[in-house]
Design an enzyme around this catalytic site. Sequence first.
Site, PDB file in Angstrom:
ATOM      1  N   ASP A  86     -96.965 -41.361   7.667  1.00 20.65           N
ATOM      2  CA  ASP A  86     -97.464 -40.075   8.151  1.00 20.65           C
ATOM      3  C   ASP A  86     -98.993 -40.150   8.110  1.00 20.65           C
ATOM      4  O   ASP A  86     -99.575 -40.306   7.035  1.00 20.65           O
ATOM      5  CB  ASP A  86     -96.951 -38.953   7.242  1.00 20.65           C
ATOM      6  N   VAL A  87     -99.629 -40.051   9.274  1.00 22.74           N
ATOM      7  CA  VAL A  87    -101.081 -40.260   9.329  1.00 22.74           C
ATOM      8  C   VAL A  87    -101.871 -39.166   8.616  1.00 22.74           C
ATOM      9  O   VAL A  87    -103.076 -39.322   8.383  1.00 22.74           O
ATOM     10  CB  VAL A  87    -101.584 -40.392  10.784  1.00 22.74           C
ATOM     11  N   ASN A 113    -103.664 -43.536  18.203  1.00 21.02           N
ATOM     12  CA  ASN A 113    -102.888 -42.892  19.259  1.00 21.02           C
ATOM     13  C   ASN A 113    -102.080 -41.689  18.770  1.00 21.02           C
ATOM     14  O   ASN A 113    -101.793 -40.791  19.552  1.00 21.02           O
ATOM     15  CB  ASN A 113    -101.939 -43.923  19.886  1.00 21.02           C
ATOM     16  N   SER A 165    -108.279 -37.275  25.646  1.00 18.27           N
ATOM     17  CA  SER A 165    -107.587 -36.614  26.753  1.00 18.27           C
ATOM     18  C   SER A 165    -108.620 -36.081  27.731  1.00 18.27           C
ATOM     19  O   SER A 165    -109.770 -35.819  27.362  1.00 18.27           O
ATOM     20  CB  SER A 165    -106.740 -35.454  26.210  1.00 18.27           C
ATOM     21  N   TYR A 178    -106.027 -27.979  20.734  1.00 15.00           N
ATOM     22  CA  TYR A 178    -105.951 -29.345  21.258  1.00 15.00           C
ATOM     23  C   TYR A 178    -107.212 -29.700  22.030  1.00 15.00           C
ATOM     24  O   TYR A 178    -107.789 -30.775  21.834  1.00 15.00           O
ATOM     25  CB  TYR A 178    -104.719 -29.471  22.147  1.00 15.00           C
ATOM     26  N   LYS A 182    -109.817 -32.697  20.753  1.00 11.64           N
ATOM     27  CA  LYS A 182    -110.110 -33.876  21.567  1.00 11.64           C
ATOM     28  C   LYS A 182    -111.592 -33.943  21.933  1.00 11.64           C
ATOM     29  O   LYS A 182    -112.171 -35.045  22.001  1.00 11.64           O
ATOM     30  CB  LYS A 182    -109.250 -33.869  22.829  1.00 11.64           C
ATOM     31  N   THR A 211     -99.284 -37.776  31.205  1.00  9.79           N
ATOM     32  CA  THR A 211     -98.550 -39.043  31.246  1.00  9.79           C
ATOM     33  C   THR A 211     -97.056 -38.772  31.173  1.00  9.79           C
ATOM     34  O   THR A 211     -96.592 -37.973  30.346  1.00  9.79           O
ATOM     35  CB  THR A 211     -98.984 -39.954  30.079  1.00  9.79           C
TER      36      THR A 211
END
Length: 274
Positions: A86-87, A113, A165, A178, A182, A211
């Site tokens: 878990d980052v 990522n 992004s 978000y 980013k 994507t």
Amino acid sequence: MKTLYILHILFDEDYFKVKESRNFTGKVVLVTGSDSGIGAGIVKLFSILGASVVVTGRKAPSVHKVAQEIQELSPYKLKPLEVVADVTKTEDLKRLLSATVDRFGRLDVLVNNAGIYKFNSIEDQNITEEWDQIFAVDLRAIVELNHLAVPLLEKTNGAIIDMSSIEAMKPISKFLAYNCAKAALDMMTRVLAIELGPKGIRVNSLNPGYTDVPNALLPKELVDLLKKSAPLGRVAFPLDVAKGVVFLASTDAQFITGANLVVDGGLIWTMPPL
């Protein structure tokens, strides 16, 4: 004249080296969030190009599944390192790096990522909770992993690629946290490029558009709208993004640092208001 001639010969040799620029044999690549989607596409391409890769994510079954696929794709049948982590947890990040060094002895490329993508608005009752959650994964975890990886990457003149992004550049309603996370990530990339350049470490970010991955957040009608509005008539596939990451990690990009590579088929210029 003799000095100029020697320089000319060396310069020509460098041209020929470009033929091997995508050969990652002997290199070690760690990609967070590589058990699905874009991350899985990135580790697959690096493996095909000869690298030893680390597959990591929060779910052991998905990590193992991607690792099995990658071993088959490797020209040398190299077995990937599988790490469930878990980052957002410091102990997991330290374990991830120590396991990488224990197995491979080095780290050449770090691709940040892992991330989360959620709808939210300033009018949400729990906006600060949502903000903290997204920033914890999409920014703070990357800062910490970059910090921990610097000593390893300095030894190899390595590269960091932060997955950003086009929403860092183009604001979209209902994605407040978000978009901001980013945008901050892009600025962090530039600052680290300045700080780490003297250590031989390049730092860049890659900014994909929408994507096409399984279990995507956006509804099909909205994805169809994006496809129609995109200059190239489609949205990205994981391989499109992976090619951009490989370029930034390759010797072709050895004089590129602090940059944002936009891989979106031109969508940033034509995307309708969402």
